[in-house]
Design a protein around this motif. Structure first.
Motif, mmCIF file in Angstrom:
data_model
loop_
_atom_site.group_PDB
_atom_site.id
_atom_site.type_symbol
_atom_site.label_atom_id
_atom_site.label_comp_id
_atom_site.label_asym_id
_atom_site.label_seq_id
_atom_site.Cartn_x
_atom_site.Cartn_y
_atom_site.Cartn_z
ATOM 1 N N ARG A 19 5.305 10.015 -6.864
ATOM 2 C CA ARG A 19 6.574 10.189 -6.139
ATOM 3 C C ARG A 19 7.532 9.039 -6.418
ATOM 4 N NH1 ARG A 19 3.066 12.049 -0.951
ATOM 5 N NH2 ARG A 19 3.076 14.264 -1.388
ATOM 6 N N LYS A 67 -1.553 9.100 11.771
ATOM 7 C CA LYS A 67 -1.225 9.278 10.352
ATOM 8 C C LYS A 67 -2.476 9.108 9.492
ATOM 9 C CE LYS A 67 3.131 9.488 11.388
ATOM 10 N NZ LYS A 67 3.809 10.786 11.452
ATOM 11 N N SER A 87 1.986 3.896 6.528
ATOM 12 C CA SER A 87 2.057 5.328 6.185
ATOM 13 C C SER A 87 3.485 5.835 6.334
ATOM 14 C CB SER A 87 1.140 6.155 7.090
ATOM 15 O OG SER A 87 -0.210 5.886 6.813
ATOM 16 N N GLU A 88 4.156 5.386 7.395
ATOM 17 C CA GLU A 88 5.537 5.818 7.604
ATOM 18 C C GLU A 88 6.501 5.127 6.642
ATOM 19 O OE1 GLU A 88 5.883 7.571 12.043
ATOM 20 O OE2 GLU A 88 5.980 5.394 11.934
ATOM 21 N N ARG A 110 13.312 8.075 -2.711
ATOM 22 C CA ARG A 110 14.421 9.013 -2.677
ATOM 23 C C ARG A 110 15.774 8.307 -2.674
ATOM 24 N NH1 ARG A 110 15.359 14.443 -1.185
ATOM 25 N NH2 ARG A 110 17.522 14.721 -0.498
ATOM 26 N N ARG A 111 15.898 7.259 -1.847
ATOM 27 C CA ARG A 111 17.199 6.595 -1.723
ATOM 28 C C ARG A 111 17.053 5.076 -1.835
ATOM 29 N NH1 ARG A 111 21.583 9.664 0.313
ATOM 30 N NH2 ARG A 111 22.721 7.802 -0.338
ATOM 31 N N GLU A 117 5.790 4.573 3.582
ATOM 32 C CA GLU A 117 5.665 5.436 2.400
ATOM 33 C C GLU A 117 6.446 6.739 2.600
ATOM 34 O OE1 GLU A 117 1.582 6.071 1.212
ATOM 35 O OE2 GLU A 117 2.123 7.718 -0.120
ATOM 36 N N HIS A 118 6.372 7.269 3.810
ATOM 37 C CA HIS A 118 7.081 8.517 4.116
ATOM 38 C C HIS A 118 8.585 8.351 3.976
ATOM 39 C CE1 HIS A 118 8.360 12.090 6.298
ATOM 40 N NE2 HIS A 118 7.122 12.519 6.268
ATOM 41 N N TRP A 138 -6.653 0.652 9.792
ATOM 42 C CA TRP A 138 -7.575 0.610 8.641
ATOM 43 C C TRP A 138 -8.826 -0.186 8.996
ATOM 44 C CZ3 TRP A 138 -3.127 -1.361 4.969
ATOM 45 C CH2 TRP A 138 -2.155 -0.354 4.840
ATOM 46 N N VAL A 164 -3.183 -6.788 -0.776
ATOM 47 C CA VAL A 164 -2.303 -5.702 -1.211
ATOM 48 C C VAL A 164 -3.065 -4.381 -1.343
ATOM 49 C CG1 VAL A 164 -0.668 -7.237 -2.371
ATOM 50 C CG2 VAL A 164 -2.602 -6.296 -3.653
ATOM 51 N N SER A 165 -4.389 -4.428 -1.090
ATOM 52 C CA SER A 165 -5.191 -3.202 -1.193
ATOM 53 C C SER A 165 -5.281 -2.539 0.185
ATOM 54 C CB SER A 165 -6.595 -3.544 -1.672
ATOM 55 O OG SER A 165 -7.256 -4.266 -0.650
ATOM 56 N N ARG A 166 -5.905 -1.379 0.210
ATOM 57 C CA ARG A 166 -6.101 -0.661 1.466
ATOM 58 C C ARG A 166 -7.521 -0.805 1.983
ATOM 59 N NH1 ARG A 166 -3.118 3.651 3.847
ATOM 60 N NH2 ARG A 166 -1.198 4.018 2.704
ATOM 61 N N THR A 177 6.762 17.208 4.787
ATOM 62 C CA THR A 177 8.207 16.967 4.822
ATOM 63 C C THR A 177 8.872 17.403 3.518
ATOM 64 O OG1 THR A 177 8.001 15.138 6.377
ATOM 65 C CG2 THR A 177 9.981 15.170 5.013
ATOM 66 N N LEU A 178 8.201 17.182 2.404
ATOM 67 C CA LEU A 178 8.810 17.523 1.115
ATOM 68 C C LEU A 178 9.077 19.030 0.992
ATOM 69 C CD1 LEU A 178 6.989 15.048 -1.302
ATOM 70 C CD2 LEU A 178 9.401 15.014 -0.611
ATOM 71 N N ILE A 199 3.753 13.517 4.297
ATOM 72 C CA ILE A 199 4.796 13.490 3.262
ATOM 73 C C ILE A 199 4.881 14.848 2.572
ATOM 74 C CG2 ILE A 199 5.551 12.394 1.099
ATOM 75 C CD1 ILE A 199 4.192 9.825 2.060
ATOM 76 N N ALA A 204 9.606 7.999 0.320
ATOM 77 C CA ALA A 204 9.552 9.263 -0.429
ATOM 78 C C ALA A 204 10.599 10.269 0.027
ATOM 79 C CB ALA A 204 8.153 9.874 -0.310
ATOM 80 N N THR A 205 10.966 10.243 1.297
ATOM 81 C CA THR A 205 11.784 11.348 1.841
ATOM 82 C C THR A 205 13.062 10.901 2.542
ATOM 83 O OG1 THR A 205 10.795 11.380 4.057
ATOM 84 C CG2 THR A 205 9.608 12.583 2.317
ATOM 85 N N GLN A 206 13.198 9.616 2.854
ATOM 86 C CA GLN A 206 14.312 9.058 3.642
ATOM 87 C C GLN A 206 14.374 9.683 5.049
ATOM 88 O OE1 GLN A 206 15.568 6.397 2.244
ATOM 89 N NE2 GLN A 206 16.747 5.896 4.060
ATOM 90 N N THR A 207 13.258 10.240 5.497
ATOM 91 C CA THR A 207 13.185 10.850 6.839
ATOM 92 C C THR A 207 11.878 10.438 7.504
ATOM 93 O OG1 THR A 207 11.976 12.809 6.116
ATOM 94 C CG2 THR A 207 14.387 12.927 6.012
ATOM 95 N N GLU A 216 -0.368 -1.461 10.276
ATOM 96 C CA GLU A 216 -1.296 -0.332 10.181
ATOM 97 C C GLU A 216 -2.692 -0.813 9.779
ATOM 98 O OE1 GLU A 216 0.557 3.255 8.770
ATOM 99 O OE2 GLU A 216 -1.191 3.724 7.555
ATOM 100 N N GLN A 255 0.827 -1.206 0.000
ATOM 101 C CA GLN A 255 0.000 0.000 0.000
ATOM 102 C C GLN A 255 0.865 1.261 0.000
ATOM 103 O OE1 GLN A 255 -0.231 -2.551 2.200
ATOM 104 N NE2 GLN A 255 -2.273 -3.433 2.018
ATOM 105 N N ALA A 256 2.095 1.160 0.540
ATOM 106 C CA ALA A 256 3.008 2.306 0.535
ATOM 107 C C ALA A 256 3.478 2.598 -0.886
ATOM 108 C CB ALA A 256 4.200 2.033 1.446
#
Lengths: 462, 195
Positions: free
Chosen positions: A49, B107, A145-146, A52-53, A148-149, B82, B33-35, B173-174, B170, A152-155, B78, A39-40
């Motif tokens: 997106r 989140k 969720s994290e 990133r790394r 995925e975070h 859900w 694999v779905s949400r 953060t971006l 996200i 995308a951001t490596q943070t 997670e 899901q991520a």
């Protein structure tokens, strides 16, 4: 004032700090597996997106995979594994698929490759990521969720947890293992005792543990509620790392070791909480209930719910005894077991297999006994030592690498009402299969139990 | 993520402690694999017992879960969040939560509210005495209300703001991608890569 190990590692990774906001923390290594990542990756695609790394990311197949050779027969599991393969290919991430020489349980392969090093921040969509803290880094489990975070951001944005020291005084007696120690710690502080903390394990008994033993201890930090557990790196750590494929070499090794030696809690640092435990008084420890805090010395008896003063603990004990089919007062070493499982990210390393083999050598098992190496490399090393033959001669099943019976997600499960002695980390209701009953034990107790058919300490074997 | 400001709804009293995420959603449900579709797996083992509280028709449609302490311990899945959301829950109230579960909840916009055990007990007793009683969870005021009674709860300003605005972490953060690039240039040279 001095700083704790956790504070040093945290501060080293702060990308951005602003008043009233969580710190933005850089992540040095992101471990991926098939269950918590699909899901991520979908989220990344929907938002357009990229990862990133990818060069700080590594994937393996472990939770879903069968531990016998052949394809995955469950179509839903197979789709999930295939989805990981597609995602890894699309986003350029190194993957160790089933059958690959590098495949294994995610928390076994990181250290094995030398990717897990002191002072790093490591995350994975799996709560047992705390394992990697054994090398002196901050390692913790995250949700999808994290995941995925981080992709995308490596943070990650995070508030620094409070710090707890668990001081383990004295030495573990002969025959008492890292697993017994961590089970005793969880029983002492409870499943919620570590909530909000990073735990640093300290003291003589910890220093004397091998890296494998340290990983077993840190692995189960989450079972005491702590997202992360860590142990300061020392010569044992450096010796384990030296020469591994991703460990630094040459001048870089010397520079790294010099830095790693600074990764220790300063003498004048202050922890938010300190817990002390005397290792010298410990004996083999097992769980009797349905959370990892419900444990007791194997030489004792199933407790009575009345022994618990707190009404919530008392009702939890009542419910646990009912689920486990146990009667208060029954000696723990008289509880009969149907299945023995040796493996998992807690106890699936070579040292664990050697310990089980030492007990099974020249003996026969009387229960269904699964011996599951934590990785293909562990499997190969064990076979080179002839451990597989010891297990087979004893009547145990020698399997391929994977999470296996730790979590009731792949074909290795308990049937309703079946009872196991398991070297894994969770004795939750249904964890090893719906209706299954789990007693958490060390590899040594697991092996001795396989020989007698009831929970048994190795010292009790003739 | 949906924004959360205030929510009023009926509540389910779950009188159990150490409700680990393996109970909230057993591993067999994690192969998807779905949400979506996880509501069917919510407490699926416990729901086989006809006397389990979620099987009581009086609590159908409730949107607030009142649990014993240490809710959401164990696995980082997670899917537990859900499953609760897809079943219809907006809020879980307990005296203690597993750290990873609590983090995952915020989140996704499922509000974890920490109140003292005796307050949770009071709310559970009220929902047991009258399943139609409504509880209000006001994130703006950081307050839980039942009739004329109210209790305040703590949540950090940043998480509260993010939940109230329904913001994607996200994206936030971006905005600081330049800071990340600067940090990356200063990382220790011996740190490993996976290539």
């Amino acid at each position: 004032m001095g700083r704790t190990l956790a504070e040093k590692v945290w501060e080293q990774h702060v990308v951005r700090r602003a008043d009233g906001e969580p710190d933005l923390l850089y992540i040095d290594l992101h471990l991926i597996h098939e269950v918590t990542s699909p899901q991520a990756f979908d989220g990344l695609r929907m938002a357009g997106r990229k990862v990133r790394r990818p060069d700080l990311t590594i994937a393996t197949e472990d939770h879903n995979v069968p531990t016998v050779l052949g394809p995955i027969s469950d179509p839903v599991s197979r789709t999930q594994v295939e989805t990981l393969r597609k995602n890894a290919a699309e986003f350029g991430i190194r993957l160790h698929p089933m059958g690959d020489a590098g495949q294994g349980v995610v928390h076994i392969i990181g250290p094995q490759f030398g990717l897990t090093q002191p002072g790093m921040t490591i995350v994975c969509g799996d709560s047992h990521t705390s394992t990697h803290g054994a090398f002196g880094g901050i390692a913790f489990g995250i949700g999808t969720s994290e995941v995925e975070h981080v992709l995308a951001t490596q943070t990650l944005p995070a508030y620094r947890p409070k710090t707890m020291a668990i001081e383990v005084k004295g030495e573990l007696p002969v025959g008492v293992t890292a697993k017994d120690l961590i089970l005793a710690i969880i029983a002492k502080i409870g499943t919620g005792g570590g909530q909000g903390y990073i735990v640093e394990y300290r003291g003589e008994a910890i220093r004397k543990l091998s890296m494998e033993g340290r990983m077993t201890v840190c692995n189960m930090s989450i079972e005491a509620g702590a997202r992360a557990g860590m142990i300061a790196p020392d010569e044992t750590t450096f010796a384990y790392l030296k020469g591994r494929p991703h460990a630094p070499s040459g001048d870089a090794w010397d520079a790294a070791v010099e830095y790693w030696k600074s990764l220790r809690t300063d003498d004048d640092a202050v922890f938010d909480k300190v817990v002390e435990i005397d290792a010298s008084t410990l004996t083999p420890f097992v769980t009797w209930g349905t959370n990892p805090g419900q444990g007791a010395p194997l030489g004792s008896a199933v407790p009575s719910p009345e022994e618990f003063a707190d009404p919530i603990e008392r009702s939890a004990a009542e419910r646990a005894l009912e689920y486990m089919g146990l009667t208060a007062g029954t000696p723990l070493n008289e509880i009969p077991v149907d299945t023995v499982f040796v493996g998992s990210c807690t106890n699936g390393r070579l040292e664990d297999l050697r310990a089980a083999a030492d007990i099974l050598r020249g003996r026969k098992v009387v229960t269904r006994t699964l011996i599951v190496p934590g990785s293909m490399q562990v499997k190969k090393a064990a076979e080179e030592e002839g451990l597989d033959q010891v297990f087979k001669d004893a009547g145990a099943e020698w399997r391929e690498a994977g999470c296996s019976m730790c979590l009731g997600m792949n074909p290795d499960t308990l049937k309703p009402g079946e009872r196991s002695a398991s070297t894994s980390n969770r004795n939750f209701e249904g964890r090893q299969g719906k209706g299954g009953r789990t007693h958490l034990v060390s590899p040594q107790v697991a092996a001795a139990t396989a020989v007698t058919g009831k929970l048994t300490a190795p010292a009790a074997l003739a | 993520m949906d924004a959360f400001t205030t929510h009023t709804g009926r509540a389910v009293p779950l009188r159990r402690s150490n409700v680990d995420t393996d109970q909230i959603i057993p591993a067999v449900w994690l192969k998807q694999v779905s949400r979506t579709g996880f509501e069917k797996g919510l407490f699926s083992a416990w729901r086989e017992d006809p006397s389990f509280i979620l099987n009581n028709p009086a609590y159908q449609g409730a949107s607030i879960l009142l649990s014993g302490p240490d809710f959401g311990t164990g696995s980082s899945r997670e899917h537990a969040v859900w499953a609760l959301q897809q079943y219809g829950f907006r809020v879980v109230i307990a005296a203690r939560f597993g750290d990873i579960f609590r983090n995952n909840s915020t989140k996704m916009g499922l509000l974890p509210v920490i109140l003292p055990a005796e307050v949770v007990e009071r709310l559970q007793a009220a929902a047991e005495a009258d399943p139609t009683v409504e509880i209000t969870v006001d994130l703006a005021e950081r307050e839980v209300r039942l009739g004329s009674e109210s209790w305040s709860f703590e949540i950090d300003d940043y998480t509260r703001w993010r939940l109230m605005e329904g913001l994607d972490d996200i994206g936030l953060t971006l905005r600081h991608a330049d800071d990340v690039a600067v940090y990356e240039n200063g990382r220790q040279p011996w740190l490993p890569t996976t290539v």
